[in-house]
Scaffold this active site. Structure first.
Site, PDB file in Angstrom:
ATOM      1  N   CYS A 228      -5.471  -3.344   2.338  1.00 52.61           N
ATOM      2  CA  CYS A 228      -5.461  -3.293   3.970  1.00 52.61           C
ATOM      3  C   CYS A 228      -6.480  -3.410   4.625  1.00 52.61           C
ATOM      4  O   CYS A 228      -7.288  -4.337   4.456  1.00 52.61           O
ATOM      5  CB  CYS A 228      -4.778  -1.923   4.287  1.00 52.61           C
ATOM      6  SG  CYS A 228      -3.916  -1.912   5.966  1.00 52.61           S
TER       7      CYS A 228
ATOM      8  N   GLU B 187       0.886  -1.162   0.024  1.00 54.56           N
ATOM      9  CA  GLU B 187       0.015  -0.089   0.005  1.00 54.56           C
ATOM     10  C   GLU B 187       0.786   1.142  -0.074  1.00 54.56           C
ATOM     11  O   GLU B 187       1.912   1.288   0.928  1.00 54.56           O
ATOM     12  CB  GLU B 187      -0.730  -0.075   1.196  1.00 54.56           C
ATOM     13  CG  GLU B 187      -1.751   1.359   1.499  1.00 54.56           C
ATOM     14  CD  GLU B 187      -2.578   0.993   2.614  1.00 54.56           C
ATOM     15  OE1 GLU B 187      -2.062   0.069   3.669  1.00 54.56           O
ATOM     16  OE2 GLU B 187      -3.440   1.649   2.950  1.00 54.56           O
TER      17      GLU B 187
ATOM     18  N   LYS C 158      -9.212   2.229  -2.301  1.00 52.81           N
ATOM     19  CA  LYS C 158      -9.670   1.488  -1.208  1.00 52.81           C
ATOM     20  C   LYS C 158     -10.838   1.967  -0.655  1.00 52.81           C
ATOM     21  O   LYS C 158     -11.299   2.973  -0.658  1.00 52.81           O
ATOM     22  CB  LYS C 158      -8.496   2.124  -0.270  1.00 52.81           C
ATOM     23  CG  LYS C 158      -8.462   1.525   1.189  1.00 52.81           C
ATOM     24  CD  LYS C 158      -7.333   1.976   2.062  1.00 52.81           C
ATOM     25  CE  LYS C 158      -7.258   1.333   3.526  1.00 52.81           C
ATOM     26  NZ  LYS C 158      -5.959   1.741   4.105  1.00 52.81           N
TER      27      LYS C 158
END
Lengths: 577, 577
Positions: free
Chosen positions: A146, A44, A110
């Protein structure tokens, strides 16, 4: 045969160093291509480093990151790369680029932005709401970032229902004690829930108060650990995946197939993007030698070493200086400094006062010899005496108290900073978490310095770490007398820590309950702790916020560190009762 | 006649002091009742103080706040009170209680949670999604919270369409230069957009780095300012509203009536709650005497004074100590300290060195005399000489440099902290924003102390503030020679600030462009600034992040202060080019 060769690049990025981060990414792509990989993933925000914080509010920074991404994408031939970057459209997004044969084939943004603990992602990013999947030859995979995979539903659910047999989850997930176990359990569960292979890839390295431990992990569709990298070092983990098995497993466990009935890709916000597969033969990848899973103490020691090394080096220094009192904290910090920077790059300083015991001075000397570091001795008596005389008139008629004690600590701080200014040695401070919590430390004295190596290490854990290091060394690298003697600040005659604080074995669990778990006094007493100790400890914590606010940064190793992890007002009349 | 008597309580709450905040609220309700008010509003989170930060993560804190609210509600007879508190249900919410005749008639939960600048509300709260309106006798009003009214649509739109003629907007909105104008313009526009009366109520007082300036404001349905409180002091603003005029205005400007056609309260998430109106006669409220609107410099001076007073007093101190160098910064800070705490509670300390000029020493003495404060003189030569000798061997063969300069600043810091330890005087530091930006200050030296009064005041503004204060005093309270002499740190012979920094009149606009507006070097040069100065300044800002991280808190007065307002990594290789 649905075969896929995957590389998970556990990379140490530096925040803001876009050029060099991009160089590293390009070199790793080349290496993975040489190994015949179909796919390589990077962590990330690998391109910017994590967390870039308010650099994200600089338009030039976001633009420069996009320019670097172009460079990476155009370099990405005969392989597909997943690279964390900052996407910019009508807003900015924490995103993954899917680069395939010289073009940007897709972007995943994300979905879940953490804004708790050390995280502030709502400050910067908007959330994505599209869950693309990618077809590469015979196989379909999904990418997410994540926090996304910590949620049981979308995006992983949508991607699996849309046919993904492999989920690539890229991370910048900081270390704390016990996180490795939680993470592994959750990832195994996701793999089983959606009958998918889950490949997890994390950043490695230190960034201010955070250490990223790496830990690339691949769980197969039955939740079995198939491959694993080492923690705390840069590495590319290679793994050959047989995705044929995913479909076979789905025949036996048809949950995901049932969930797919009536699956509407538009409603589910899924599109499928077709990538060009690699061509050419390849040799088998030799299996990586895996270091056995380290204990908690070993993990913490590694985290502190990596965090210290990266703080010093990434800030342009190459050596550190540690004040050696002969106590456990400074001895441990010196050992960590040597492991981080090498003994030639660490200097110890002994600054005895009229109250220093012979034992302490001897211990400091023995430790420096064991570590092979230079030891400078600068007695502080002349400056102490001169300052007392300067203050004599103003202090006339007042008894000696903490003012005179702190004077000594601050003269030492002044000497350390003079060494820093003269020789460009970075000052490593030695306070532990129990001291930071209770304020048992002198602001601008022993707290003066650039990096507080063990500020998140409770005193009882400091002892464990010293024993761990001695065990690793095979002898008493940190002298046994340092570990066994009664802790003392030695700022007045016969002073002991227990005169001011509860014994550490009782203090530390109280601090954990109050500081890490936000328990009230009543609850802490209800857990069986001594009420007087609990009240004393809580009062000290509450009254020391102003000191912690001016403390240097240090490595987070517990679930909740002081700093951005625990944001309390200084002006605060609430009594944690 | 749709008459309503409204009280806007501009209250100074203390974070965490739930008992005393509740006492204040109860006393103000009593006072408003005596004045025959129908309604009284209190600021956002008046009950807990703002911002409570991670106190919100303590269940006991949220529970205690609810208990205090019960006390207030049960006290609320023959009047309706709007009180900011933390609501807890299936989550926690930044909320307003609508207390009416001893019961909790309704709750409004903040819709828009700010998570930028100094704000972190997404860390704690969930957003509300209901927009109730309240009928009180003949009138209907809506309540919303701070950020909510900065958005042009809901909740204000829904409440107005549901019939609200009055919007009560409660705030905890910190001061910065120019905010008063922006706020007034926006509120006037909202009043006109929805043909409603807008009554704005704000917290007053200092909390760590923030100062809330108060400024209760009432705009009528045509956007005309109808009533206004003073800034920077506790006050209850009383105003008689004639809401008959709102309907009449809507007949002439029917936009809101057109928008109400087909208005669906369920779809718009609006319910109407009926309150019991007050009974009994009342005398007219005498109009409040309003202090004329102060200039920017006057506002900043007030903000600094209030911020300093509240930091000192709310943290349990009553006196402050300031190191007087004879320069502009320390002179200004001493003047502010005297205005905040009284001359009997401020001590000046002169700490001349071998490099201090006679002029500086004289200026410090004259200032102390003008301010009527005690002046202690402690020459630092003995400790300086002793420390130099202690370091002689280690420094052998090295030329004198910044190490020796900083030694002096740190010996002074040590003396100041010894005075703090011995006499419990809170140390006020004197660095300005230009110094904090460029790192032209000594960590643990002149930066050592509890509160950095002018850390967000650029040097050029410091001069303006000194002139403003002298003008107010009617004579040179701050000696003219302090204002006109060339700035110098006096840490080596013939040292001047301009040897190390661009001239302040050129430096400050560059710093504003870079620090407050996130402009790149290229843009700053494009604005016409000297390229060499711009590059120097930006480099200094970037290299000083570690110093700012250990600086004491101080009052935010600009749009973007250092601290929680600007969150940059220390480890950061991005060059702001």
């Amino acid at each position: 045969m649905k075969q896929l060769r995957l590389a998970l690049c556990q990379m140490n990025a530096t925040v803001g160093d876009l050029d060099r981060n991009a160089d590293k990414i390009v070199r790793s792509i080349d290496e993975a291509r040489r190994h015949g990989c179909d796919l390589i993933t990077f962590p990330e925000l690998a391109l910017t480093g994590y967390p870039p914080e308010d650099l994200l509010l600089k338009p030039s920074f976001v633009r420069d990151n996009l320019r670097m991404l172009d460079r990476i994408v155009s370099h990405c031939h005969n392989i597909t790369a997943i690279v964390g970057f900052v996407d910019a459209g009508d807003d900015i997004f924490n995103a993954a680029a899917i680069a395939n044969n010289g073009r940007l084939a897709g972007v995943y943004r994300k979905r879940f932005l953490p804004n708790y603990g050390v995280f502030d992602e709502d400050r910067y990013f908007q959330a994505g709401d599209q869950y693309p999947v990618f077809q590469l030859g015979d196989t379909v995979f999904g990418v997410n970032i994540c926090e996304d995979i910590w949620y049981p539903g979308v995006p992983t659910a949508a991607q699996a229902q849309a046919g993904a047999e492999l989920i690539l989850n890229i991370n910048a997930s900081p270390f704390h004690i016990g996180k490795a176990e939680e993470r592994a359990r959750m990832l195994a569960t996701r793999a089983v829930d959606y009958t998918v292979v889950v490949a997890y890839n994390n950043l490695v390295g230190g960034q201010d108060e955070l250490v990223f431990d790496g830990s690339a992990l691949v769980f197969d569709q039955l939740g079995r650990l198939q491959a694993e990298s080492d923690q705390f070092r840069e590495q590319i983990l290679y793994v050959d995946l047989d995705l044929e098995r995913v479909f076979r497993a789905r025949l036996h466990d048809p949950r995901i197939r049932k969930e797919r009935r009536g699956f509407d890709p538009v409603a589910a916000r899924v599109t499928k993007i077709v990538l060009e597969p690699r061509s050419g033969d390849r040799a088998p990848v030799p299996p990586a030698a895996k270091i056995p899973s380290p204990s908690d103490a070993a993990q913490v020691y590694e985290a502190l070493t990596l965090g210290t090394r990266d703080y010093v080096l990434k800030n342009g220094f190459n050596s550190g200086v540690v004040a050696l009192s002969g106590g456990i904290d400074s001895s441990l910090v010196a050992a960590i400094a040597v492991d981080a920077l090498g003994s030639a790059n660490v200097v110890g300083v002994s600054m005895p006062s009229r109250f220093s015991s012979k034992g302490s001075k001897d211990d400091a000397r023995r430790l420096a010899r064991n570590l092979g570091i230079r030891l400078i001795t600068i007695p502080i008596e002349p400056a102490f005496q001169a300052t007392l005389e300067m203050l004599e008139d103003t202090f006339a008629g007042r008894p000696a108290d903490v003012a005179e004690e702190n004077l000594q600590a601050r003269i030492r701080g002044n000497v350390m900073m003079a060494l820093n200014n003269k020789f460009n040695w970075l000052v490593l401070t030695t306070g532990n978490k129990s001291e930071m919590a209770t304020g048992y430390a002198t602001l601008y004295g022993d707290m003066a310095g650039a990096f507080a190596v063990i500020k998140d290490v409770p005193k009882t854990l400091a002892y464990e770490l010293a024993r761990h290091r001695n065990c690793q060394a095979g002898y008493d690298l940190i002298p046994e007398s340092v570990i066994t003697k009664e802790p003392s600040a030695e700022l007045k005659p016969d002073q002991l820590d227990v005169d001011s604080l509860p014994p550490y074995d009782q203090l530390d669990p109280i601090l954990q309950a109050y500081v890490e778990d936000d328990r009230s006094l009543e609850e802490i007493v209800g857990m069986g702790h001594d009420p007087a100790y609990a009240e004393l400890a809580i009062g000290l914590v509450d009254r020391s916020e102003h000191k912690r606010r001016q403390a240097p940064p240090g490595v987070k190793v517990t679930r909740r560190a002081f700093g951005r992890d625990r944001r309390l007002p200084i002006t605060n009349r609430y009594k944690g009762a």
